[in-house]
Each structure stands twice: as C-alpha cells, then as structure tokens.
Design a protein around this motif. Structure first.
Motif, PDB file in Angstrom:
ATOM      1  N   THR A  97       0.808  -1.221   0.000  1.00 57.59           N
ATOM      2  CA  THR A  97       0.000   0.000   0.000  1.00 57.59           C
ATOM      3  C   THR A  97       0.837   1.267   0.000  1.00 57.59           C
ATOM      4  OG1 THR A  97      -0.161  -0.120   2.425  1.00 57.59           O
ATOM      5  CG2 THR A  97      -1.937  -1.121   1.137  1.00 57.59           C
ATOM      6  N   PRO A 111      -3.913   1.058  -4.264  1.00 52.42           N
ATOM      7  CA  PRO A 111      -4.978   0.638  -3.353  1.00 52.42           C
ATOM      8  C   PRO A 111      -5.104  -0.871  -3.312  1.00 52.42           C
ATOM      9  CG  PRO A 111      -5.905   1.444  -5.404  1.00 52.42           C
ATOM     10  CD  PRO A 111      -4.442   1.714  -5.471  1.00 52.42           C
ATOM     11  N   THR A 148      -5.825   2.646   1.203  1.00 53.16           N
ATOM     12  CA  THR A 148      -7.051   2.831   0.441  1.00 53.16           C
ATOM     13  C   THR A 148      -7.384   1.531  -0.274  1.00 53.16           C
ATOM     14  OG1 THR A 148      -5.819   3.615  -1.497  1.00 53.16           O
ATOM     15  CG2 THR A 148      -6.616   5.279   0.060  1.00 53.16           C
ATOM     16  N   ALA A 149      -8.612   1.435  -0.731  1.00 51.10           N
ATOM     17  CA  ALA A 149      -9.054   0.236  -1.432  1.00 51.10           C
ATOM     18  C   ALA A 149      -9.739   0.635  -2.725  1.00 51.10           C
ATOM     19  CB  ALA A 149     -10.008  -0.590  -0.565  1.00 51.10           C
ATOM     20  N   THR A 176     -11.232   5.220  -5.303  1.00 55.85           N
ATOM     21  CA  THR A 176     -10.768   4.506  -4.122  1.00 55.85           C
ATOM     22  C   THR A 176     -11.471   5.052  -2.885  1.00 55.85           C
ATOM     23  OG1 THR A 176      -8.925   6.039  -3.773  1.00 55.85           O
ATOM     24  CG2 THR A 176      -8.487   4.083  -5.124  1.00 55.85           C
ATOM     25  N   ALA A 179      -9.535   1.716   3.037  1.00 53.44           N
ATOM     26  CA  ALA A 179      -9.508   0.255   2.984  1.00 53.44           C
ATOM     27  C   ALA A 179     -10.348  -0.371   4.088  1.00 53.44           C
ATOM     28  CB  ALA A 179      -8.062  -0.239   3.077  1.00 53.44           C
TER      29      ALA A 179
END
Length: 546
Positions: A97, A111, A148-149, A176, A179
């Motif tokens: 990440t 992400p 972040t995702a 994004t 997370a």
C-alpha cells in the motif's frame, strides 16, 4: 507388515516431493521468512519479504493466493512461527500500500482490492487478542487503516488484474475509498480496547498501539455518518455522496464519546519512553479535530510531520465530551512540561530535547479548551528559580499558546502574562540557553503579537492600536507595561528634568520602582495561579527506562 510400512513411507515421501515440486516460487520466500532457524539472518528474511512484495506489486501474486499459501503458519500452535507469519502478512500489506519494496520493479503505492481489504481487516482484528502475535496484529491493523481500497471494477482481487468495463469511465475505474470502513474500524477499536492493556506492553508494542490509535483518530470516514463510500461497495459516486450527511466522529469503538476519551487516556497516561512520548503528543494534537471538527482546530504550532485533514464540526455529544474531559486530557501531556529529558551518553534512540519540546507544544496548544490550565502552567516555568533552558521552553510555549488560542481567549490571561514577563525582565537569566538579550527579544515578540494586542501598536501613537479582530481598545501587553510603575519610574529617571533635579528622588515614588520590586509587583506576581492537581505536574520526564 514391514514391507507394507516401507511402501507407505515411500508413497508419503514421493507425495511430499511432488508438493514441493508443484509449490510456487514465492512459497520458498514465505518459508524463509517464517522459519524458526536462528541461522537465518534478518537480511535474508528482509530479502524474502522484498521479493514477496514485489510479486504482489507486479500481480504475479495475489493476496488470496498468499493467504492460502500461508494458512499453515497462520494457524500453527508454534507461537514463534505464527508470530512471524502474521508479521509477514502485515509487512506485505504495508509494503504493497505504500510502495515500499516495489519501486524497483516500476510499481507505485496502490490501493488494495476491496474484498482483500475487508478480509484482511477481519483477520488482523481477530488477532488482537492473541498475545503472541500482538505486535504484528497492531502493525497490520494500522497499515490497513492508512491504506485505500479500489472499488467497483477497479481491481479484481482474485486475479490481481485491473479490469475496466467497456462503458466505465476512468474516474470510476480508479475510484478509491478507505480500505477499512467506519464500521470495520469501530469493530477493530472495540476489540483493541477490550483485549489490549497498553501500559503493560513492552516499549515497541506500546509504540504500535499509539500508531493504531492515531490511525483510528484520523480515519477519513470520521466526518461522515456510517462512513461513506467504504471499501467493498459498488454503488456509483452519487450514492456515495448522498451518504455524507452527518458527522459520526472517529471510529473509536461503540462506546459513548466520553468513554472513548477515557479509554484513550487510560491507554496513554504515564508513558515515559521518549520515543513513545512523541507519539502520544502527536495523538493529542489530533484529538480536538477528531472530536470537535474544524471549528476547534487552532492554528497552533503543529507537531512535526502531522497533517490534520479538513472536515465539518462533529455532533454536540462529541464536542461536549471533549469539553468535559479537557482538563484530564491536558494533564496527560502537561506532565511532560517542562521537558527535563537529556539524551544519555551513547544514546541510540536519537530523540532530542528540542524534538520533545516542539511536539509537546503542539499537544498542549491543540485546543482552546486547554487554555484555563495551559497558560498558568506555562507561566509557572518563567519564575526566577527556573533554569534558563526551562524559561526558554516556557517562552516558546507561551508564544505557541497565544498563537493557538487567539486574542479572545488570551485576554483574561494578559495581566498574568505581563506579570511573568516583568519578573523575567527584572531578573534576566544568564545561561547559555537563554540570556538577558534573548529574554528581551522574546518579550518584544510577545508585545508585537496579535493575541497580545500589538497589532496596531506603533502606528496608533499610543491609542491602544488594533488587535487581530481589527478593533481598538481592550487590554494589551503594551498597555499593561506602560501602566506599570516600574516603567514609569524608569521613564522619569531618564527624562532631562530628572537629571537636573537629581535622579535619587525619582525612585522614592511609585511604590519602590523597578529596583525595589514592590511597585506594581503585587500585580505582577498575581499570576501565580495554582494548577488544579499540581501533584500531576511535578512529574518530570526522565526518558527511557524510568
């Protein structure tokens, strides 16, 4: 029977060889990292981790494959092997990440796939009650909270290949979110406060605990009800925007705001290691914004490296809880002021007195709610019996308090501030850290400050000037100084008429003047407010190992 046993053994051996042969190349790196062999160097383990992170960064390996391949070492009853397994997973998440360890293969920070982020959050949260792996679990939780995702079709976590549908815009493909959702972070905090007793941990584990608390306090979804657009959602951007309605506050568990603050104080109070004290002060600099929103984020001297995100004001419950706990919160960091830490000879910690003093100022001045206790506490350290170094730190802290709290808040404290400055100027320090000339420069700076009422001094010809609010009148440090009998006597002594009549008579009036120390001195020393709970402020930070 003997022949049959030999045949069974041969089958098991050939089957094991087949498994090794069919294992992916990265499995050897996993084994190298988690092995308990003491002959394996840290450098070798680091190289293995580097290769695994690089494989994740180039999509040669996915987190699902990594989790499946590590199943044995993650559930084993061997504490050392299990701890290394969880540590490997946490380091892999952090490296992936942040981009650490994959820059050399042309990849950058990226992400996490949303489904992978959710699964990893559940796993690391479940490990917070496993004492053998607590450090790695804390590291994993913190890495996820800072990450972040990717949502929607931005990333297919099963294959690790980014996919964009034909009709999908680039903005949607690249969208994004945090997370860890607000709800998942709340569950993580509940587990942390229920199972982890921070004061009983060793230094390194306490350090990881403070980092986790900082990540929770500064969670991006702290300003939205329920956390808008959290990882794992596939709705469009319009749906996510509609969720940003009310302020939910930081995800510090399912407790009330008052209980959340009590839990944070219990986790951090009494810390003595200088490395951890820096983190506690950085955490304290974030708390006002987390509980009160942007309206209580002062323009203070921020701790180095801190970035306070913008956001709306929070609910009245959060603000009321913070206001009610303000004195207790201030007392936690006030115990370290003035800083008495001196790095010992051969120190490897590399924490300096200046670092601690600067970061502590950011914590002490983080909220105007601290002013009733912070200003008198700082002024105590300007007394003549204090060392020049302590007085110098106090002057810097006083300037930070004024700049942070503002003129309206500082107005009630100006007489006490002038009294302390008067005493300092009459009995100047003579140490290498602060000289008489240095004290005079500090006094000039404070006189000219907006919070001290010096905004228009020098331009208005003694009319009182204007403050930071642009309005004339009101108390100011300059007015208090000009009204002081000490300065009146000094001005009379330096006037041409006094020289002709004899300067000795000028010292007889005005209550003793500047040399006698009694004229106006009562007002000057009226600042010696006793801080409630003075015993708490008698603590002195002695550094690591206390």
């Amino acid at each position: 029977p003997t022949r049959e046993r030999r045949q069974n053994t041969t089958r098991r051996m050939s089957g094991g060889a087949s498994m090794v042969t069919n294992s992916p190349s990265w499995a050897a790196d996993v084994e190298l990292f988690v092995a308990s062999d003491r002959n394996i160097t840290d450098a070798s383990r680091g190289d293995a981790l580097h290769r695994l992170v690089a494989a994740l960064g180039t999509d040669a390996l996915t987190f699902l494959e990594l989790l499946r391949g590590m199943e044995g070492c993650l559930v084993t009853t061997d504490d050392a092997r299990r701890a290394r397994g969880v540590l490997l997973l946490a380091e892999a998440v952090a490296g992936y990440t942040t981009g650490a360890g994959i820059a050399d293969v042309g990849a950058a920070a990226r992400p996490l796939p949303a489904a992978a982020a959710a699964l990893l959050a559940q796993y690391f949260t479940s490990k917070l009650d496993d004492f053998a792996v607590i450090r790695a679990a804390l590291m994993g939780c913190t890495a996820l909270l800072r990450a972040t995702a990717a949502t929607g079709a931005a990333a297919d976590w099963l294959g690790g290949v980014e996919l964009a549908s034909a009709g999908q815009s680039e903005a949607a493909a690249a969208r994004t979110t945090p997370a860890v959702s607000h709800a998942a972070a709340t569950e993580m905090a509940d587990r942390f406060f229920e199972t982890v007793h921070v004061p009983s941990l060793v230094q390194a584990d306490r350090e990881r605990s403070y980092e986790l608390l900082m990540a929770l306090v500064s969670h991006p979804d702290a300003h939205t009800a329920g956390g808008a657009g959290t990882a794992g959602t596939d709705e469009g951007e319009d749906d996510a925007d509609e969720d940003v309605t009310a302020a939910a506050g930081p995800p510090l568990g399912s407790m009330t705001p008052a209980e959340q603050l009590e839990s944070i104080v219990a986790a951090c109070d009494g810390e003595k290691d200088p490395r951890n004290v820096l983190l506690v002060c950085e955490l304290w600099a974030l708390l006002p914004h987390a509980f009160c929103g942007a309206q209580d984020t002062p323009e203070a001297e921020a701790a180095p490296g801190l970035s306070v995100p913008p956001g709306p004001a929070h609910s009245s419950k959060h603000r009321a809880a913070f206001a009610a706990a303000a004195e207790e919160l201030y007392d936690v960091v006030a115990a370290y002021f003035p800083v008495s830490f001196r790095p010992p000879p051969g120190d490897t910690v590399r924490v300096t007195h200046e670092q601690l003093a600067a970061t502590l100022r950011g914590a002490m001045c983080a909220s105007a709610s601290y002013a009733p206790w912070a200003v008198p506490h700082v002024l105590e350290s300007l007394a003549r019996d204090k060392t020049p170094r302590v007085q110098g730190d106090a002057l810097a802290a006083l300037a930070a308090c004024g700049g942070s709290f503002g003129r309206a808040t500082m107005a009630a404290h100006l007489p006490a501030v002038w009294g302390a400055l008067r005493e300092l100027l009459l009995h100047p320090p003579a140490g290498p850290e602060l000289t008489a000339e240095g004290a005079a420069r500090w006094a000039t700076r404070l006189f000219a400050s907006a919070w001290g009422g010096g905004g228009g001094v020098g331009e208005g010809g003694g009319s009182g000037g204007q403050g930071c609010d642009g309005q004339g009148g009101g108390a100011s440090l300059v007015k208090l100084a000009l009204a002081d009998s000490c300065l009146k006597d000094a001005a009379a002594a330096m006037s041409p008429g006094s020289a002709a009549s004899g300067g000795g008579d000028n010292g007889g009036g005005g209550g003793g003047g500047c040399c006698g120390g009694s004229g106006g001195g009562g007002d000057g020393h009226g600042h010696s407010h006793s801080h409630e709970g003075d015993a708490q402020h008698e603590h002195r930070h002695q550094g690591a190992g206390d």
